[in-house]
Design a protein around this motif. Structure first.
Motif, PDB file in Angstrom:
ATOM      1  N   ASP A  75      42.065 -56.831  29.903  1.00 47.58           N
ATOM      2  CA  ASP A  75      41.607 -57.892  29.008  1.00 47.58           C
ATOM      3  C   ASP A  75      40.786 -58.966  29.706  1.00 47.58           C
ATOM      4  O   ASP A  75      40.612 -60.067  29.184  1.00 47.58           O
ATOM      5  CB  ASP A  75      42.813 -58.545  28.314  1.00 47.58           C
ATOM      6  N   VAL A  76      40.286 -58.662  30.904  1.00 52.46           N
ATOM      7  CA  VAL A  76      39.466 -59.648  31.628  1.00 52.46           C
ATOM      8  C   VAL A  76      38.105 -59.802  30.970  1.00 52.46           C
ATOM      9  O   VAL A  76      37.619 -60.912  30.736  1.00 52.46           O
ATOM     10  CB  VAL A  76      39.302 -59.237  33.107  1.00 52.46           C
ATOM     11  N   ASP A  77      37.484 -58.693  30.664  1.00 50.59           N
ATOM     12  CA  ASP A  77      36.175 -58.710  30.011  1.00 50.59           C
ATOM     13  C   ASP A  77      36.333 -58.964  28.517  1.00 50.59           C
ATOM     14  O   ASP A  77      37.211 -58.398  27.855  1.00 50.59           O
ATOM     15  CB  ASP A  77      35.445 -57.374  30.231  1.00 50.59           C
ATOM     16  N   LYS A  78      35.464 -59.808  27.973  1.00 52.26           N
ATOM     17  CA  LYS A  78      35.547 -60.184  26.572  1.00 52.26           C
ATOM     18  C   LYS A  78      34.395 -59.554  25.780  1.00 52.26           C
ATOM     19  O   LYS A  78      33.242 -59.598  26.220  1.00 52.26           O
ATOM     20  CB  LYS A  78      35.496 -61.711  26.420  1.00 52.26           C
ATOM     21  N   PRO A  79      34.686 -58.984  24.622  1.00 56.01           N
ATOM     22  CA  PRO A  79      33.634 -58.326  23.831  1.00 56.01           C
ATOM     23  C   PRO A  79      32.744 -59.334  23.107  1.00 56.01           C
ATOM     24  O   PRO A  79      33.218 -60.332  22.565  1.00 56.01           O
ATOM     25  CB  PRO A  79      34.418 -57.482  22.827  1.00 56.01           C
ATOM     26  N   MET A  80      31.453 -59.075  23.134  1.00 55.07           N
ATOM     27  CA  MET A  80      30.485 -59.808  22.320  1.00 55.07           C
ATOM     28  C   MET A  80      29.645 -58.752  21.602  1.00 55.07           C
ATOM     29  O   MET A  80      28.595 -58.338  22.080  1.00 55.07           O
ATOM     30  CB  MET A  80      29.615 -60.727  23.175  1.00 55.07           C
ATOM     31  N   ILE A  81      30.125 -58.326  20.472  1.00 55.13           N
ATOM     32  CA  ILE A  81      29.520 -57.215  19.751  1.00 55.13           C
ATOM     33  C   ILE A  81      28.414 -57.730  18.843  1.00 55.13           C
ATOM     34  O   ILE A  81      28.629 -58.654  18.051  1.00 55.13           O
ATOM     35  CB  ILE A  81      30.569 -56.459  18.909  1.00 55.13           C
ATOM     36  N   THR A  82      27.227 -57.135  18.960  1.00 54.56           N
ATOM     37  CA  THR A  82      26.112 -57.563  18.111  1.00 54.56           C
ATOM     38  C   THR A  82      26.202 -56.902  16.733  1.00 54.56           C
ATOM     39  O   THR A  82      26.791 -55.830  16.575  1.00 54.56           O
ATOM     40  CB  THR A  82      24.764 -57.208  18.755  1.00 54.56           C
ATOM     41  N   ILE A  83      25.605 -57.546  15.754  1.00 53.66           N
ATOM     42  CA  ILE A  83      25.651 -57.048  14.382  1.00 53.66           C
ATOM     43  C   ILE A  83      25.017 -55.665  14.273  1.00 53.66           C
ATOM     44  O   ILE A  83      25.561 -54.758  13.622  1.00 53.66           O
ATOM     45  CB  ILE A  83      24.940 -58.037  13.438  1.00 53.66           C
TER      46      ILE A  83
END
Length: 254
Positions: free
Chosen positions: A148-156
């Motif tokens: 869980d170190v890396d955080k998701p930034m999911i594009t539309i």
């Protein structure tokens, strides 16, 4: 036997008539899709909230991100198109039936209503299965993979592409038993043939499941199990209609 010019002309005319009929059905399907897409676009914001729900728990702030000024607008258009395909499902299934019905016997044509309801139900079942079962499990695996170190930034655009592909693929895949049953009614396949080739069918389903599902074993299994079950259901109904056809033929001779 040498084919006469008249016979060749008759075959050519039949082919042209079939292609013309196919063109008419495709055009009608296109009209229905446009109307359904416009209707869905009018409520696309509410639909988008529903579509975002499976991945929302894994996003910071519960929202997707976009990097281009047109991304959100295009995503709403794509979503409206997909929903339009789903909503217009009964109509284009009816058009498919009208196209294949001339190749069936008169007694088999009475199943048109059942065909439309079954096709619509199977398509919606596939979409619902992907939304409520496959996507939550896939996101749980993919979003938590590697810690869980890396955080998701999911594009539309990436999410919409992934979401629509999974939903439409599962919806289309769940139509498999209906296609097999129609082929059986037309005499292309038999129950004996399907039983004999069962292991090849399961192998084919497994390969297709591995290709069209997210890259994890769980999603593949979630596709494989219901598809194998639907295949067995199709085999049963092919035999059921074969028996009905045989009994009808015996009654006519008597």
């Amino acid at each position: 036997m040498i084919e006469t010019q008249e016979q060749r002309d008759e075959k050519h005319q039949t082919l042209v008539e079939h292609l013309g009929e196919l063109r008419v059905r495709v055009v009608y399907c296109g009209y229905a899709l446009i109307i359904a897409t416009l209707a869905c676009y009018s409520i696309s914001e509410k639909i988008f909230d529903f579509v975002r729900a499976p991945i929302a728990p894994y996003l910071q702030g519960g929202g997707l991100v976009f990097t281009g000024p047109m991304d959100k607008f295009v995503a709403h258009l794509k979503l409206s198109l997909v929903c339009g395909i789903i909503i217009s499902c009964p109509f284009w299934l009816y058009q498919i039936w009208l196209f294949v019905a001339p190749g069936l016997y008169a007694k088999e044509k009475k199943y048109s209503v059942g065909f439309i309801f079954a096709g619509t139900g199977l398509f919606l079942l596939g979409v619902a299965f992907s939304y409520f079962v496959v996507l939550p499990m896939a996101f749980h695996f993919l979003m938590n993979y590697g810690g869980d170190v890396d955080k998701p930034m999911i594009t539309i655009d990436h999410y919409m592409g992934f979401f629509t592909q999974i939903c439409l693929v599962f919806g289309a895949a769940f139509e498999m038993p209906l296609i097999i049953i129609i082929l059986g009614m037309m005499g292309v396949v038999t129950q004996a043939f399907l039983r004999e080739k069962r292991r090849y069918a399961i192998m084919t389903i497994a390969v297709i499941s591995a290709i069209i599902t997210p890259p994890d074993l769980l999603s593949m299994v979630l596709m494989l199990i219901p598809m194998c079950l639907l295949f067995e259901i199709a085999v049963f109904f092919v035999g059921f209609f074969e028996k009905k056809k045989t009994l009808a033929a015996v009654n006519e001779r008597e």
